[in-house]
Every structure is written in C-alpha cells, then in structure tokens.
Design a protein around this motif. Structure first.
Motif, mmCIF file in Angstrom:
data_model
loop_
_atom_site.group_PDB
_atom_site.id
_atom_site.type_symbol
_atom_site.label_atom_id
_atom_site.label_comp_id
_atom_site.label_asym_id
_atom_site.label_seq_id
_atom_site.Cartn_x
_atom_site.Cartn_y
_atom_site.Cartn_z
ATOM 1 N N ILE A 140 110.183 20.381 7.207
ATOM 2 C CA ILE A 140 109.687 19.010 7.365
ATOM 3 C C ILE A 140 108.314 18.891 6.724
ATOM 4 N N LYS A 141 107.452 19.858 6.982
ATOM 5 C CA LYS A 141 106.106 19.830 6.410
ATOM 6 C C LYS A 141 106.177 19.856 4.880
ATOM 7 N N GLN A 142 106.992 20.724 4.341
ATOM 8 C CA GLN A 142 107.176 20.802 2.894
ATOM 9 C C GLN A 142 107.778 19.491 2.372
ATOM 10 N N GLY A 143 108.724 18.953 3.104
ATOM 11 C CA GLY A 143 109.344 17.676 2.725
ATOM 12 C C GLY A 143 108.343 16.532 2.720
ATOM 13 N N ARG A 157 110.820 7.508 13.014
ATOM 14 C CA ARG A 157 112.165 7.243 13.552
ATOM 15 C C ARG A 157 112.918 8.551 13.727
ATOM 16 N N ALA A 158 112.767 9.442 12.751
ATOM 17 C CA ALA A 158 113.521 10.698 12.757
ATOM 18 C C ALA A 158 113.105 11.636 13.879
ATOM 19 N N ILE A 159 111.836 11.623 14.244
ATOM 20 C CA ILE A 159 111.386 12.533 15.313
ATOM 21 C C ILE A 159 111.382 11.827 16.669
ATOM 22 N N VAL A 215 105.538 17.623 13.795
ATOM 23 C CA VAL A 215 106.418 18.633 14.359
ATOM 24 C C VAL A 215 105.811 19.999 14.048
ATOM 25 N N LYS A 216 105.598 20.790 15.082
ATOM 26 C CA LYS A 216 104.978 22.119 14.923
ATOM 27 C C LYS A 216 106.042 23.199 14.922
#
Length: 174
Positions: A41-44, A109-111, A170-171
């Motif tokens: 997610i972070k890379q995205g 929305r996704a999280i 998100v961690k």
C-alpha cells in the motif's frame, strides 16, 4: 453563463479519468489492506501519486494550451470563448490537486475510513463555496474569484488528506 457551461463540460471530461483512477486505486488498496500488505500500500501510494501527477500534467497542458479550440467546439461567440479560456486556464492548471484528492478518497474508502472521504469532500466544497462568495465580492477580482476558489478548495482538502493519511496510514504488522 454560456462560457461557464462550455468550460465545465471540457473541465469535467478532462479530469474524469483521474476520478476513475481513484476508484481503481481504491480496489488496489482494499485488496492489499485485506491481505495485510501495508508495504505494498505504501509503495502503491508513491506510484499512484506519480502516475496521477504525470497524467494531470499532460491533461493540464492540453487544456491550458488548447482552451480556445476546445471552447470553439461549443460556441463561436468571441466573448464566451475568451471568458471560458480564463476559466480553463485557472482550473486546468491545477488538475493534479483534484487528482490527488480522488486518490485520497479512494484510499480512505478502501481502509474503511469512509467518514474521512466525506470530511474531505465537505471541506473541499465548503471552502470553495465560502471563497467563491468572498472573492467574487471583491470588485477587482469578480467572477475570477469563483474559479480560483475551486483549486484553492482542492489544495486545502489535499493538505487535510495528507494529514489524515499520515495519521491513519496502514502500518506493517511485523
């Protein structure tokens, strides 16, 4: 009114793809969120930001430099075209801001942080309405203040989106 109507059609068509990109990005984040892949997610987030900025730079350039021929598709009135050019050059120069805002909407929305998306929307639109009212009342600014209020609203909502992104990111669970 005719200039605004014509320019908004071009404006909406120009940034609609980044709205769809935000929706697709939401699916990417949701899948990786469900799979607990915080690093993806972070890379995205980084890659999506760059793609949005690149796409918006191209679209902004096209709209800003081709404003006159684009508006000529809707009107032959020189005054309508001239006013519409002003609108498109202001709005079109800042499509990256709305692109990033659509990305934030998709991310939250996704999280499952739907309220943040709602807050960002209300903040963006509320700021735009307030600034449009205040800026257009200044005689030296006039209706141009209405147009300028839109990217200002996007920018402020983006700053709020960045704040929430860092707060709610998100961690990784090691």
């Amino acid at each position: 009114m005719a200039a605004f109507s014509s320019a908004v059609k071009i404006d909406t068509l120009a940034y609609s793809p980044v709205q769809d990109f935000g929706n697709a990005y939401s699916t990417f984040v949701a899948q990786n969120y469900g799979a607990q892949q915080a690093n993806r997610i972070k890379q995205g987030n980084r890659q999506a930001s760059w793609w949005i900025l690149a796409f918006c730079l191209v679209i902004s350039s096209l709209v800003v430099f081709w404003a006159k021929p684009l508006l000529a598709l809707f009107s032959s009135d020189p005054e309508v075209i001239q006013i519409g050019i002003g609108y498109l050059r202001i709005e079109g120069s800042f499509y990256a801001l709305i692109g990033l805002l659509f990305m934030f909407y998709g991310y939250f929305r996704a999280i499952d942080e739907l309220m943040i998306s709602v807050v960002l929307t209300i903040f963006s639109l509320g700021t735009q309405v307030l600034l449009a009212y205040l800026l257009s009342a200044v005689p030296s600014i006039g209706y141009i203040g209405i147009w300028a209020s839109v990217p200002i609203g996007w920018a402020l909502a983006d700053l709020a989106g960045l704040y929430y992104l860092h707060k709610k990111a998100v961690k990784p669970t090691d």
